[in-house]
Write an enzyme that holds these catalytic residues in place. Structure first.
Site, PDB file in Angstrom:
ATOM      1  N   LYS A 195      36.518 108.209  68.064  1.00 16.07           N
ATOM      2  CA  LYS A 195      35.976 109.337  67.211  1.00 16.07           C
ATOM      3  C   LYS A 195      35.081 110.349  67.911  1.00 16.07           C
ATOM      4  CE  LYS A 195      32.145 108.636  66.268  1.00 16.07           C
ATOM      5  NZ  LYS A 195      30.997 108.844  66.886  1.00 16.07           N
ATOM      6  N   TYR A 280      30.639 109.187  59.930  1.00 18.62           N
ATOM      7  CA  TYR A 280      30.776 107.607  59.440  1.00 18.62           C
ATOM      8  C   TYR A 280      30.569 107.918  57.766  1.00 18.62           C
ATOM      9  CZ  TYR A 280      30.603 105.467  63.884  1.00 18.62           C
ATOM     10  OH  TYR A 280      30.992 104.899  65.230  1.00 18.62           O
TER      11      TYR A 280
HETATM   12  P1  NAD Z   1      29.172 107.898  77.507  1.00 15.74           P
HETATM   13  O1  NAD Z   1      28.383 109.073  77.982  1.00 15.74           O
HETATM   14  O2  NAD Z   1      28.148 106.698  77.659  1.00 15.74           O
HETATM   15  O3  NAD Z   1      30.254 107.819  78.282  1.00 15.74           O
HETATM   16  C1  NAD Z   1      31.240 108.828  78.421  1.00 15.74           C
HETATM   17  C2  NAD Z   1      32.093 108.587  79.741  1.00 15.74           C
HETATM   18  O4  NAD Z   1      32.731 109.907  79.912  1.00 15.74           O
HETATM   19  C3  NAD Z   1      31.186 108.226  80.995  1.00 15.74           C
HETATM   20  O5  NAD Z   1      31.601 107.208  81.754  1.00 15.74           O
HETATM   21  C4  NAD Z   1      31.246 109.556  81.826  1.00 15.74           C
HETATM   22  O6  NAD Z   1      31.215 109.427  83.188  1.00 15.74           O
HETATM   23  C5  NAD Z   1      32.654 110.116  81.334  1.00 15.74           C
HETATM   24  N1  NAD Z   1      32.993 111.194  81.646  1.00 15.74           N
HETATM   25  C6  NAD Z   1      34.088 111.769  82.198  1.00 15.74           C
HETATM   26  N2  NAD Z   1      34.056 113.068  82.127  1.00 15.74           N
HETATM   27  C7  NAD Z   1      32.870 113.428  81.792  1.00 15.74           C
HETATM   28  C8  NAD Z   1      32.352 115.052  81.618  1.00 15.74           C
HETATM   29  N3  NAD Z   1      32.910 116.005  81.765  1.00 15.74           N
HETATM   30  N4  NAD Z   1      31.067 114.869  81.083  1.00 15.74           N
HETATM   31  C9  NAD Z   1      30.311 113.474  80.833  1.00 15.74           C
HETATM   32  N5  NAD Z   1      30.989 112.644  80.692  1.00 15.74           N
HETATM   33  C10 NAD Z   1      32.198 112.674  81.260  1.00 15.74           C
HETATM   34  O7  NAD Z   1      29.422 108.138  75.998  1.00 15.74           O
HETATM   35  P2  NAD Z   1      29.955 107.016  74.836  1.00 15.74           P
HETATM   36  O8  NAD Z   1      28.606 106.453  74.106  1.00 15.74           O
HETATM   37  O9  NAD Z   1      30.654 105.911  75.615  1.00 15.74           O
HETATM   38  O10 NAD Z   1      31.074 107.899  73.939  1.00 15.74           O
HETATM   39  C11 NAD Z   1      32.071 107.907  74.417  1.00 15.74           C
HETATM   40  C12 NAD Z   1      33.291 108.292  73.036  1.00 15.74           C
HETATM   41  O11 NAD Z   1      32.853 107.048  72.441  1.00 15.74           O
HETATM   42  C13 NAD Z   1      32.538 109.477  72.345  1.00 15.74           C
HETATM   43  O12 NAD Z   1      33.735 110.130  71.699  1.00 15.74           O
HETATM   44  C14 NAD Z   1      31.845 108.923  71.424  1.00 15.74           C
HETATM   45  O13 NAD Z   1      31.970 109.744  70.062  1.00 15.74           O
HETATM   46  C15 NAD Z   1      32.477 107.704  71.067  1.00 15.74           C
HETATM   47  N6  NAD Z   1      31.619 106.541  70.524  1.00 15.74           N
HETATM   48  C16 NAD Z   1      32.201 105.739  69.584  1.00 15.74           C
HETATM   49  C17 NAD Z   1      31.350 104.781  68.924  1.00 15.74           C
HETATM   50  C18 NAD Z   1      31.971 103.767  67.982  1.00 15.74           C
HETATM   51  O14 NAD Z   1      31.027 102.997  67.115  1.00 15.74           O
HETATM   52  N7  NAD Z   1      33.090 103.856  67.527  1.00 15.74           N
HETATM   53  C19 NAD Z   1      30.163 104.558  69.561  1.00 15.74           C
HETATM   54  C20 NAD Z   1      29.655 105.351  70.354  1.00 15.74           C
HETATM   55  C21 NAD Z   1      30.617 106.409  71.169  1.00 15.74           C
END
Ligand code: NAD
Length: 453
Positions: A195, A280
């Protein structure tokens, strides 16, 4: 039998040993069961040597391939008057589990999703996709994923040649969900997408169309809709345990780090606190009621001069009106202390969840007055891993050819409503909505089989 030395494989190893031990004495069986639970607790890295060293032994146990959960039973440990002890963890055999490719090895993937496979019954990690080859190599070793099943964003499309991968789980910044869903569907894989689904209604529609065209399932990872305490709250609302619901209040606030991150870039995040945490409040209100809103009104405010909020919004307050008359007031914040809770106010009782949206430690309180005496009840939290439940639901949908409970259409509806929220704040007026109004669970698929207990 074992295709990899994964945590999941280690768990199956323990379960298989338990099954093989049914002729042994009770204390040995209990030891094996406790060992299995300990394995979950100590984590993946320590589990691997066991799986690796003993995997070959399983063939000798005559474990049948692709027969479903091993369904190990144990005799009761305690008297019926004591609290019931937990049943054994009964995962599917590895060759029956649905193979997942995890795309993006950021915080969520590494802290929640990959560890959750250790508590999954139907899913296992079989491939990784990352832009950082060193990190991916380390993670692959931790989870027993073959080097040949590690892909870059450029070689992502080669997943089509990997028959172990059935589902692609997209855990990338929001604006990349669209591209990686389209490419994943073209590779002939089912998609589980984090999401928010995407950053525009058009993107959501294209993602749904791409998966439909490929004949593949699309699920949005709305973990709250699979979490037991939230499902208990939904049941109480739907069954009118405390009469008719009249008012709902929800909040999801956190204070963002000042470091540069994609969440503060409009082009990558799509928006600020609304699509990240406010979603949420929106999605859970809709989930509890099963109704679609007829009107939204909203206000937005960002602290002037705060670098985090140059491109995206800080605070959003929005009110949803529903056909039944329910009014839900929601707030999301990116600059205030961690607060993730809700309260459902019905005629004869109140259901409170605090915290409601965290990864663990969720708590519920119900206030009502049976016999005229104000009483607070606290249902116990079954403590299930939300990500394992969500991935298991996706795996079951794949195996049993069912529509996920939270399909792409569910993410699209949230995106429509979020766009109406932005419009309302911008134009300083309520915005009417009509899509899905009058239907119950207008966009949801088959409910998850693992119900709240
Ligand atoms: P994060 O920044 O920790 O991880 C993102 C990953 O994407 C990194 O490994 C990064 O290197 C990679 N990436 C690839 N291309 C990129 C670019 N162009 N710019 C930046 N990063 C790039 O983020 P996260 O917290 O893991 O979130 C990822 C997804 O998960 C988002 O859509 C977020 O909304 C979702 N999320 C959901 C929950 C949940 O509880 N369901 C919680 C946190 C995040």
């Amino acid at each position: 039998m074992f295709q990899e030395n994964s945590t999941a494989a280690a768990l199956d190893q323990m379960a298989a040993q338990t099954q093989a031990a049914t002729s042994c004495d009770t204390s040995r069986r209990q030891f094996i069961n406790h060992a299995g639970r300990g394995l979950l607790a100590v984590g993946v890295a320590t589990a691997l040597p066991l799986a690796s060293a003993e995997a070959g032994d399983l063939g000798g146990l005559g474990l049948p391939a692709a027969t479903g959960p091993l369904d190990v039973k144990l005799p009761s440990l305690s008297a019926p008057t004591d609290p019931k002890s937990e049943d054994p963890f009964n995962p599917d055999a590895p060759d029956r589990r649905v193979g997942f490719a995890i795309v993006g090895l950021g915080r969520l993937a590494l802290t929640e999703i990959l560890p959750a496979f250790g508590k999954s019954k139907h899913a296992r990690p079989v491939a990784l996709v990352s832009g950082d080859a060193d990190k991916m190599s380390k993670v692959a070793q931790q989870y027993g994923i073959k080097a040949s099943s590690c892909y870059s964003y450029q070689t992502y499309d080669n997943l089509k040649n990997n028959p172990e991968v059935e589902v692609i789980y997209i855990v990338l910044p929001n604006a990349l969900h669209h591209e990686y869903t389209l490419r994943g569907a073209r590779a002939g894989k089912h998609i589980l997408c984090e999401k928010p689904m995407a950053t525009s209604v058009k993107e959501c529609e294209e993602m749904i169309a791409a998966c439909q065209k490929a004949g593949k399932k699309l699920m949005i990872a709305y973990r709250i809709q699979y979490e037991p305490l939230n499902r208990m709250a939904q049941k109480a609302v739907r069954e009118k345990t405390y009469g008719t619901t009249k008012l709902i209040q929800m909040m999801n606030c956190q204070n963002e780090a000042h470091d540069q991150q994609w969440r503060h870039k409009k082009a990558l995040a799509g928006g600020g606190s609304l699509p990240d945490v406010g979603l949420y409040c929106l999605n859970t209100t809709r989930f509890l009621l099963g109704e679609e809103p007829t009107e939204v009104s909203a206000q937005i405010y960002s602290t002037p001069g705060d670098d985090r909020f140059k491109e995206i919004e800080e605070n959003v307050s929005f009110t949803l009106r529903f056909p039944s008359g329910v009014i839900s007031q929601c707030i999301s914040g990116y600059g205030t202390f961690n607060a993730k809770s809700y309260a459902v106010h019905a005629e004869t009782g109140t259901i409170k969840m605090d915290p409601a949206f965290s990864y663990n430690g969720l708590a519920q309180e119900r206030e009502h007055a049976p016999g005229g005496k104000q009483t607070t009840e606290k249902p116990s939290n079954p403590g299930k891993d939300q990500f394992a439940l969500e991935m298991d639901h996706m795996a079951e949908c794949v195996r049993q050819n069912k529509t996920p409970y939270t399909p792409g259409e569910e993410g699209l509806q949230d995106q429509r409503i979020m766009e109406a929220i932005y419009q309302s704040a911008k134009e300083n007026r309520p915005v009417k909505l009509t899509i899905g109004v009058g239907k119950t669970d207008a966009f949801r698929g088959t409910p998850p089989s693992e119900e709240a207990s």
